[in-house]
Scaffold this active site. Structure first.
Site, PDB file in Angstrom:
ATOM      1  N   HIS A  68       0.806  -1.219   0.000  1.00 14.73           N
ATOM      2  CA  HIS A  68       0.000   0.000   0.000  1.00 14.73           C
ATOM      3  C   HIS A  68       0.841   1.271   0.000  1.00 14.73           C
ATOM      4  O   HIS A  68       0.358   2.325  -0.411  1.00 14.73           O
ATOM      5  CB  HIS A  68      -0.947   0.008   1.206  1.00 14.73           C
ATOM      6  CG  HIS A  68      -1.941  -1.109   1.146  1.00 14.73           C
ATOM      7  ND1 HIS A  68      -3.240  -0.931   0.773  1.00 14.73           N
ATOM      8  CD2 HIS A  68      -1.784  -2.447   1.348  1.00 14.73           C
ATOM      9  CE1 HIS A  68      -3.861  -2.108   0.760  1.00 14.73           C
ATOM     10  NE2 HIS A  68      -2.986  -3.039   1.103  1.00 14.73           N
ATOM     11  N   HIS A 131      -6.022  -4.882  11.631  1.00 12.13           N
ATOM     12  CA  HIS A 131      -5.317  -5.537  10.531  1.00 12.13           C
ATOM     13  C   HIS A 131      -3.990  -6.057  11.089  1.00 12.13           C
ATOM     14  O   HIS A 131      -3.737  -5.939  12.286  1.00 12.13           O
ATOM     15  CB  HIS A 131      -5.130  -4.509   9.395  1.00 12.13           C
ATOM     16  CG  HIS A 131      -4.493  -5.049   8.158  1.00 12.13           C
ATOM     17  ND1 HIS A 131      -4.824  -6.261   7.618  1.00 12.13           N
ATOM     18  CD2 HIS A 131      -3.536  -4.522   7.320  1.00 12.13           C
ATOM     19  CE1 HIS A 131      -4.096  -6.452   6.518  1.00 12.13           C
ATOM     20  NE2 HIS A 131      -3.310  -5.412   6.326  1.00 12.13           N
ATOM     21  N   ASP A 153      -7.434  -2.620   4.179  1.00 14.85           N
ATOM     22  CA  ASP A 153      -7.208  -4.008   4.579  1.00 14.85           C
ATOM     23  C   ASP A 153      -7.748  -4.119   6.000  1.00 14.85           C
ATOM     24  O   ASP A 153      -7.375  -3.341   6.870  1.00 14.85           O
ATOM     25  CB  ASP A 153      -5.712  -4.337   4.588  1.00 14.85           C
ATOM     26  CG  ASP A 153      -5.137  -4.476   3.189  1.00 14.85           C
ATOM     27  OD1 ASP A 153      -5.807  -4.048   2.241  1.00 14.85           O
ATOM     28  OD2 ASP A 153      -4.019  -5.015   3.064  1.00 14.85           O
ATOM     29  N   ASP A 186     -12.073  -5.094   0.996  1.00 17.47           N
ATOM     30  CA  ASP A 186     -10.966  -6.059   0.954  1.00 17.47           C
ATOM     31  C   ASP A 186     -11.464  -7.481   0.647  1.00 17.47           C
ATOM     32  O   ASP A 186     -12.301  -8.018   1.364  1.00 17.47           O
ATOM     33  CB  ASP A 186     -10.293  -6.007   2.339  1.00 17.47           C
ATOM     34  CG  ASP A 186      -9.155  -6.995   2.527  1.00 17.47           C
ATOM     35  OD1 ASP A 186      -8.826  -7.730   1.585  1.00 17.47           O
ATOM     36  OD2 ASP A 186      -8.597  -7.004   3.654  1.00 17.47           O
ATOM     37  N   HIS A 356      -0.069 -18.382  13.765  1.00 16.69           N
ATOM     38  CA  HIS A 356      -0.344 -17.242  12.897  1.00 16.69           C
ATOM     39  C   HIS A 356      -1.847 -17.119  12.662  1.00 16.69           C
ATOM     40  O   HIS A 356      -2.544 -18.127  12.582  1.00 16.69           O
ATOM     41  CB  HIS A 356       0.367 -17.420  11.552  1.00 16.69           C
ATOM     42  CG  HIS A 356       0.075 -16.314  10.578  1.00 16.69           C
ATOM     43  ND1 HIS A 356       0.586 -15.048  10.736  1.00 16.69           N
ATOM     44  CD2 HIS A 356      -0.689 -16.275   9.464  1.00 16.69           C
ATOM     45  CE1 HIS A 356       0.152 -14.276   9.743  1.00 16.69           C
ATOM     46  NE2 HIS A 356      -0.627 -14.993   8.963  1.00 16.69           N
ATOM     47  N   SER A 358      -4.576 -14.640  10.102  1.00 13.00           N
ATOM     48  CA  SER A 358      -4.599 -13.683   8.993  1.00 13.00           C
ATOM     49  C   SER A 358      -4.957 -12.281   9.486  1.00 13.00           C
ATOM     50  O   SER A 358      -5.554 -12.108  10.547  1.00 13.00           O
ATOM     51  CB  SER A 358      -5.619 -14.154   7.961  1.00 13.00           C
ATOM     52  OG  SER A 358      -5.812 -13.168   6.969  1.00 13.00           O
ATOM     53  N   GLY A 359      -4.597 -11.295   8.691  1.00 14.78           N
ATOM     54  CA  GLY A 359      -4.987  -9.918   8.997  1.00 14.78           C
ATOM     55  C   GLY A 359      -6.193  -9.477   8.193  1.00 14.78           C
ATOM     56  O   GLY A 359      -6.587  -8.314   8.238  1.00 14.78           O
ATOM     57  N   HIS A 360      -6.757 -10.411   7.425  1.00 11.15           N
ATOM     58  CA  HIS A 360      -7.862 -10.054   6.533  1.00 11.15           C
ATOM     59  C   HIS A 360      -9.160 -10.753   6.932  1.00 11.15           C
ATOM     60  O   HIS A 360      -9.145 -11.887   7.419  1.00 11.15           O
ATOM     61  CB  HIS A 360      -7.513 -10.417   5.093  1.00 11.15           C
ATOM     62  CG  HIS A 360      -6.315  -9.685   4.565  1.00 11.15           C
ATOM     63  ND1 HIS A 360      -6.399  -8.451   3.973  1.00 11.15           N
ATOM     64  CD2 HIS A 360      -5.003 -10.007   4.576  1.00 11.15           C
ATOM     65  CE1 HIS A 360      -5.190  -8.043   3.620  1.00 11.15           C
ATOM     66  NE2 HIS A 360      -4.324  -8.969   3.974  1.00 11.15           N
ATOM     67  N   HIS A 382      -8.814  -5.387  -3.707  1.00 13.92           N
ATOM     68  CA  HIS A 382      -7.727  -6.071  -3.013  1.00 13.92           C
ATOM     69  C   HIS A 382      -7.836  -7.588  -3.136  1.00 13.92           C
ATOM     70  O   HIS A 382      -8.248  -8.267  -2.200  1.00 13.92           O
ATOM     71  CB  HIS A 382      -7.694  -5.656  -1.533  1.00 13.92           C
ATOM     72  CG  HIS A 382      -6.364  -5.895  -0.862  1.00 13.92           C
ATOM     73  ND1 HIS A 382      -5.928  -7.147  -0.516  1.00 13.92           N
ATOM     74  CD2 HIS A 382      -5.372  -5.057  -0.500  1.00 13.92           C
ATOM     75  CE1 HIS A 382      -4.731  -7.060   0.055  1.00 13.92           C
ATOM     76  NE2 HIS A 382      -4.373  -5.799   0.074  1.00 13.92           N
ATOM     77  N   ASP A 435      14.024  -2.984 -11.522  1.00  8.03           N
ATOM     78  CA  ASP A 435      15.207  -3.794 -11.289  1.00  8.03           C
ATOM     79  C   ASP A 435      16.259  -2.878 -10.691  1.00  8.03           C
ATOM     80  O   ASP A 435      16.732  -1.979 -11.367  1.00  8.03           O
ATOM     81  CB  ASP A 435      15.669  -4.370 -12.631  1.00  8.03           C
ATOM     82  CG  ASP A 435      16.940  -5.189 -12.486  1.00  8.03           C
ATOM     83  OD1 ASP A 435      17.424  -5.336 -11.348  1.00  8.03           O
ATOM     84  OD2 ASP A 435      17.439  -5.681 -13.505  1.00  8.03           O
TER      85      ASP A 435
HETATM   86 ZN   LIG Z   1      -2.831  -5.158   1.357  1.00  4.42          ZN
HETATM   87 ZN   LIG Z   2      -2.220  -4.884   4.586  1.00  4.12          ZN
END
Ligand SMILES: [Zn+2]
Ligand SMILES: [Zn+2]
Length: 546
Positions: A68, A131, A153, A186, A356, A358-360, A382, A435
């Site tokens: 982001h 998030h 998000d 999201d 773990h 998720s953040g979503h 997203h 690059d």
């Molecule tokens: Zn994101």
């Molecule tokens: Zn995020």
């Protein structure tokens, strides 16, 4: 207008236009896929922004993730504009901009939770959401065509580590009192049923792991921006009598930043320098490291390759990967786990324990948002296309009228008018490959690299005297990555003969240009190579004039 993020996870970037002014909503980057050899990162196509630079009012960053904010240090080279976001978001974005020497080309303007602010013709409200990085926002734009609500998000964590919950009450109030014309939300986890677990649940699992491994040194890897995860690792470590050292540049930086902002609580006495842990009892040490995605040059990958001069892992170590491999990174993460296991370390990852979350938002949270907002129209954002289409179907199943759900992609322009909402054209939205510090490597370069990687290169070098029409030296055939040389002697001999004949024929027919000779050599060689080997390496003729 969507410049990125709709059709891929990454390089999120949208524009909202009101009264001829443009507000950027995020400017992110994407990490390269395996078919992009040598590409460091991928950016949105900035053509539209470049062409309309004088109309850009600023950029709002919803939260501090690279997908982001990571594009800002590139866009700022071309266009100057102020950046708005929470203090932490700006702090995280700042270091990249500073490294690029571009701080002078922007102003970083912090906004607070719940703040409503006028920026040019834009009336923006910033609503807290939870998030996997603290202090992210959903944003509300009050426009002449009604309210646009962008979720950012988000997940709906009822028990966030810092107590700062997604402000559902405010979202509900705006929706019921003023009505939301357009919702953008999201879609990352739109295929996942249920409700994403609270970040706190990870804390309990970590605490159990620490308690169960009192005899080992413990190394935990997670995203350096995941301040709440770092807090919970630190809490578990301190509760079990350990001190904490950070490993990896961004981890050290972010821990310092978050502590200075009061967003991370680790007492000075519990922090030690990574270079000092050698003198400590390993059972009293916890290392928090970067590299949870298996990034090749990260602290953890170097550790797994036994090539990290700061930390040598071994059978006295428990390594916890407090993360989930982002699609595309599974192989690198697998390699890291394998390398650490070979060194004797015990490795715990999200496939083995709930280390773990998720953040979503998953589907239940997406449903909750839909039912709270009841938007007139909806655009899933997203996500890869499949995530977007699942999210669209979810909205339809909850009563959002089908004609008011737009499945937009990168480059699409959507217009809200008195008559409704509709597609209103397209803008360039291809991938911009970066690059090193050189900008766009371009599609041509990438195609060349793919050919080189898959097929190798065959070069033919000749010197000709164009005045006399004589071949002076060569043809010399040089190959790399094409065929195994000892077995190719015969083939190379044949190639020389074929090129020689073609070049002499071209010269005899009165060729006056070097390019024509090169073209002819290339054709002849290409045909032979393809016939004999059924492969298409890159053929490079080098014709020098005597
Ligand atoms: Zn994101
Ligand atoms: Zn995020």
């Amino acid at each position: 207008m969507f410049l990125g993020g709709l059709g891929e996870i990454g390089r999120n970037c949208a524009c909202i236009e009101v009264d001829g002014r443009i507000m950027l909503l995020d400017c992110g980057l994407m990490f390269p896929e395996s078919d992009m050899p040598g590409v460091d990162l991928v950016l949105p196509d900035f053509t539209y922004l470049r062409d309309n630079a004088d109309r850009i009012e600023g950029c709002i960053i919803t939260h501090g993730h690279e997908d982001h904010a990571g594009g800002l240090s590139f866009l700022l080279r071309e266009i100057e504009f102020p950046i708005y976001g929470s203090a932490l978001t700006l702090g995280l974005a700042r270091s990249r901009i500073e490294e690029a020497g571009l701080l002078g080309r922007t102003r970083l303007i912090p906004v607070a939770d719940g703040e409503r602010r006028r920026i040019g013709p834009f009336d923006v409200e910033f609503i807290p959401v939870t998030h996997s990085v603290p202090n992210g926002f959903a944003t509300v734009f009050r426009t002449p065509q009604g309210i646009i609500l962008h979720s950012g998000d988000f997940k709906i964590d009822f028990t966030p580590v810092d107590g700062r919950a997604t402000d559902l009450a405010r979202i509900g109030a705006i929706s019921s009192e003023e009505g939301v014309r357009l919702l953008l939300a999201d879609s990352t986890n739109a295929e996942e049923e249920g409700h994403t677990a609270s970040e706190r649940s990870v804390g309990r699992v970590l605490a159990d792991l620490f308690a169960a491994h009192p005899d080992k040194r413990i190394i935990v890897a997670c995203f350096a921006s995941h301040i709440h995860r770092i807090q919970q690792i630190a809490d578990a470590a301190i509760a079990n009598g350990r001190v904490i050292a950070t490993l990896g540049r961004s981890m050290g930086k972010n821990v310092a930043l978050a502590r200075s902002m009061g967003l991370l609580s680790i007492p000075d006495a519990s922090l030690v320098d990574i270079d000092d842990i050698g003198g400590l009892d390993p059972r009293r040490v916890c290392v928090i490291s970067t590299g949870s995605q298996g990034e090749p040059m990260s602290a953890l990958a170097l550790m797994a390759a036994n090539d990290n001069r700061r930390l040598v892992a071994g059978d006295g170590d428990l390594v916890v990967l407090s993360s989930h491999a982002i699609p595309g990174n599974e192989t690198s993460v697998g390699k890291v786990i394998d390398g650490l296991s070979r060194l004797g370390a015990e490795v715990i990852h999200s496939g083995l324990a709930d280390v773990h979350v998720s953040g979503h938002a998953k589907r239940d949270e997406l449903r909750l948002l839909q039912s709270l907002v009841r938007p007139q129209s909806f655009i899933p954002v997203h996500g890869e296309f499949r995530h977007l289409s699942h999210h669209a179907r979810l909205a339809a199943s909850m009563g959002c009228p089908e004609g008011r759900i737009l499945l937009a992609e990168d480059g699409d322009v959507i217009q809200l008018t008195d008559d409704g909402i509709d597609f209103a054209g397209e803008v360039p939205a291809g991938y911009l490959y970066v690059d090193g510090i050189v900008g766009d490597v371009g599609r041509g370069v990438l195609r060349d690299r793919q050919v080189l990687a898959a097929e190798g290169v065959v070069m033919v070098v000749i010197t000709v005297d164009m005045k006399t029409g004589e071949l002076v030296t060569g043809p010399e055939i040089i190959t790399r990555g094409w065929v195994y040389a000892p077995e190719a002697d015969e083939l190379l001999g044949e190639a020389r003969r074929v090129v020689l004949a073609a070049v002499e024929d071209e010269l005899a027919s009165g060729a006056v240009e070097v390019e024509a000779v090169g073209r002819r050599a290339r054709q002849a060689l290409g045909r032979l190579v393809n016939e004999r080997t059924k492969r298409r390496p890159m053929i490079v003729p080098v014709v020098m004039e005597a």
